[in-house]
Write a protein that holds these residues in place. Structure first.
Motif, PDB file in Angstrom:
ATOM      1  N   TRP A  94      -8.380  37.522  17.492  1.00  0.00           N
ATOM      2  CA  TRP A  94      -7.957  37.081  18.785  1.00  0.00           C
ATOM      3  C   TRP A  94      -6.969  38.176  19.532  1.00  0.00           C
ATOM      4  N   THR A 150      -8.591  37.181  26.954  1.00  0.00           N
ATOM      5  CA  THR A 150      -8.336  36.247  28.018  1.00  0.00           C
ATOM      6  C   THR A 150      -8.479  36.897  29.488  1.00  0.00           C
ATOM      7  N   GLU A 189     -10.778  31.911  26.976  1.00  0.00           N
ATOM      8  CA  GLU A 189      -9.498  31.507  26.233  1.00  0.00           C
ATOM      9  C   GLU A 189     -10.180  31.560  24.731  1.00  0.00           C
ATOM     10  N   HIS A 190      -9.132  32.155  23.691  1.00  0.00           N
ATOM     11  CA  HIS A 190      -9.470  32.419  22.413  1.00  0.00           C
ATOM     12  C   HIS A 190      -9.909  31.104  21.527  1.00  0.00           C
ATOM     13  N   VAL A 229      -1.097  36.421  19.841  1.00  0.00           N
ATOM     14  CA  VAL A 229      -0.940  35.306  19.484  1.00  0.00           C
ATOM     15  C   VAL A 229       0.314  34.551  18.661  1.00  0.00           C
ATOM     16  N   ARG A 230       0.711  33.535  19.159  1.00  0.00           N
ATOM     17  CA  ARG A 230       1.972  32.751  18.484  1.00  0.00           C
ATOM     18  C   ARG A 230       1.521  32.004  17.682  1.00  0.00           C
ATOM     19  N   SER A 239       2.460  29.044  17.143  1.00  0.00           N
ATOM     20  CA  SER A 239       2.535  27.707  17.849  1.00  0.00           C
ATOM     21  C   SER A 239       1.296  27.560  18.869  1.00  0.00           C
ATOM     22  N   ASP A 240       0.561  28.539  19.007  1.00  0.00           N
ATOM     23  CA  ASP A 240      -0.603  28.474  19.954  1.00  0.00           C
ATOM     24  C   ASP A 240      -1.584  27.426  19.588  1.00  0.00           C
ATOM     25  N   HIS A 241      -2.197  26.679  20.476  1.00  0.00           N
ATOM     26  CA  HIS A 241      -3.214  25.567  20.089  1.00  0.00           C
ATOM     27  C   HIS A 241      -4.238  25.935  19.388  1.00  0.00           C
TER      28      HIS A 241
END
Length: 488
Positions: A20, A45, A73-74, A88-89, A91-93
């Motif tokens: 990612w 992205t 989107e990843h 990328v965090r 908490s990312d979905h």
């Protein structure tokens, strides 16, 4: 005995990997995995033309052949494992999606760590001072061993790892990967394990933007560098910092050797592994044996916070068994990174300094303290991170004769603290701020860019802000006829 460093397959049971983020870090990770024949997909992205232009700017780091690129989107893209970059965090979905599919999600620094054999990994973390300390450690180690710096502000670790191994000479000592690690590179489930981990300090920063306002989550992210240390590993802790000091008992209980660092001998006590200042001298204690290294006045760094950084660096290299006389020599020849209390010019008796890297209030306050009782004109401002400004404002009120405010912080600072900072003035641009500051400065005063904020409202980065500041200073001095200006 000769040490033989090597690269090994970091994911031996995996064939298909999705990464990612197709920035510099993602490209280096992809290239590392392609060495072992992995099927690699990079997700990004950005629009295809924007991404291709960005990849072209990464030269000489070129993307290896055979890497697929997924635009949009990843996603998982049929992977058996995911490598996440710091874009990328946790908490990312998409992270939750990967975990629900029972896919391992591996931070890039861990990927590089897994790929190394016969290499000592020495890592530096903390809120402030990481880059200076990392560069200093690289300088100290590089004078006696084969070493390379990577991570965070430097070459990504997955790019540094192959370079370190392939350039290593034959000899009895393992090469050293000196790595700067940020809070964004180690999610809670990481498996990154250095042999030596050093922490400079922990102060509030990025809490609102990236940690949902939770200071405890931010502290945990900083502590993560030491979370995987085991018996025989070394943690270097600045015990003058109450948060960092509190981590020692748990580390000792796991059999980790703790090196204490402090500006005073009293704070380290009779601990068998310590680096400290005593009457201006920096001293080490190893297995109870004390040795003088150097007097602080011989070190080309300004301020007590940089003495703290130096103590941390010495603590980090002590387990390597380096020669103290050579350490002493290397300390006196160190060139600090740019934009960290960097002297830009002396003009008509006024010292001009660039501390653009002071991107939070803690860093700004310790930077200003380096000037002692000298009268200051301070240029502040940038992105308002929502931090508590009370202590910083009090520091400005007591130290600065004039404060010039730029960027997004202007409105809040002047509205909320105007009565406590009657000497504060707004400026529309950095050029205007520099002109206001230098036109009012008196001989023996200091003009310093000390933003206490991120730069992204007006600049590409803190480095861009620092370079532009130095350019503004040069133009202003030239327009005034130069006078007795000298640079650096």
């Amino acid at each position: 005995m000769t040490v033989e460093p090597a690269l090994r397959d970091p994911l031996p049971d995996v064939e298909r990997v999705t990464i990612w983020g197709a920035g510099w870090t993602g490209v280096c990770a992809a290239n590392l995995l392609r060495r072992f024949g992995k099927q690699v997909t990079l997700t990004d992205t950005r629009e295809p033309d924007v991404l291709q232009a960005a990849l072209a700017r990464l030269a000489p780091t070129a993307l290896a052949d055979g890497v697929a690129i997924h635009h949009g989107e990843h996603d998982l893209c049929g992977a058996q494992a995911i490598v996440m970059t710091q874009s990328v965090r946790p908490s990312d979905h998409v992270v939750a999606k990967a975990q629900a599919a029972r896919l391992p999600v591996i931070p890039e620094v861990e990927l590089a760590n897994r790929a190394l054999e016969g290499v000592t990994v020495l890592s530096i973390g903390g809120t402030d001072g990481k880059t200076t300390t990392t560069k200093l450690v690289g300088h100290l180690v590089g004078a006696q061993r084969h070493a390379l710096i990577g991570g965070n502000s430097w070459l990504p670790l997955s790019g540094a790892a192959p370079s370190l191994v392939e350039g290593a000479p034959e000899g009895p000592h393992a090469p050293v990967l000196v790595s700067e690690i940020s809070a964004f590179q180690l999610p809670p489930w990481h498996g990154f394990r250095p042999q030596i981990a050093a922490v400079t300090n922990v102060a509030e920063d990025h809490v609102q933007e990236f940690f949902q306002g939770s200071l405890q989550a931010y502290i945990a992210a900083k502590r993560a560098l030491t979370d995987r240390l085991e018996r025989g590993d070394t943690a270097v802790l600045n015990v003058d910092d109450p948060i960092v000091r509190g981590w020692e008992p748990a580390l000792v209980a796991r059999g980790v050797r703790v090196v204490r660092t402090s500006l005073t001998s009293r704070a380290v006590g009779d601990h068998p592994w310590a680096v400290f200042r005593n009457n201006g001298e920096l001293r080490t204690r190893w297995e109870g044996r004390e040795e003088r290294v150097v007097h602080q006045d011989a070190i080309p760094l300004l301020g007590d916070h940089n003495i703290e950084n130096t103590l941390t660096a010495l603590g980090a290299v002590m387990p390597l068994g380096l020669d103290v006389a050579q350490l002493r020599e290397a300390l006196t020849t160190f060139e600090p990174p740019h934009h960290r209390l960097e002297r830009v010019a002396t003009w008509r008796g006024v010292g001009v300094y660039d501390d653009s890297k002071a991107t939070n209030t803690h860093a700004a306050m310790v930077g200003l303290s380096a000037f002692g009782s000298r009268s200051l004109i301070v240029i502040v401002g940038g992105v308002d991170k929502g931090l508590d400004l009370d202590a910083w404002v009090e520091s400005l009120r007591s130290r600065a004769r004039r404060v010039v405010v730029i960027g997004g912080l202007r409105e809040r600072l002047l509205a909320q603290y105007g009565e406590r900072l009657p000497q504060a003035q707004p400026a529309e641009s950095l050029d205007e701020a520099v002109a206001m500051a230098l036109s009012e400065a008196r001989p023996d005063e200091v003009v310093v860019l000390s933003p206490a904020c991120s730069s992204f409202d007006m600049f590409a980065s803190y480095a861009d802000r620092g370079r532009q500041f130095q350019g503004c200073v040069a133009r202003y001095i030239a327009a005034q006829g130069g006078g007795d200006a000298t640079d650096r």
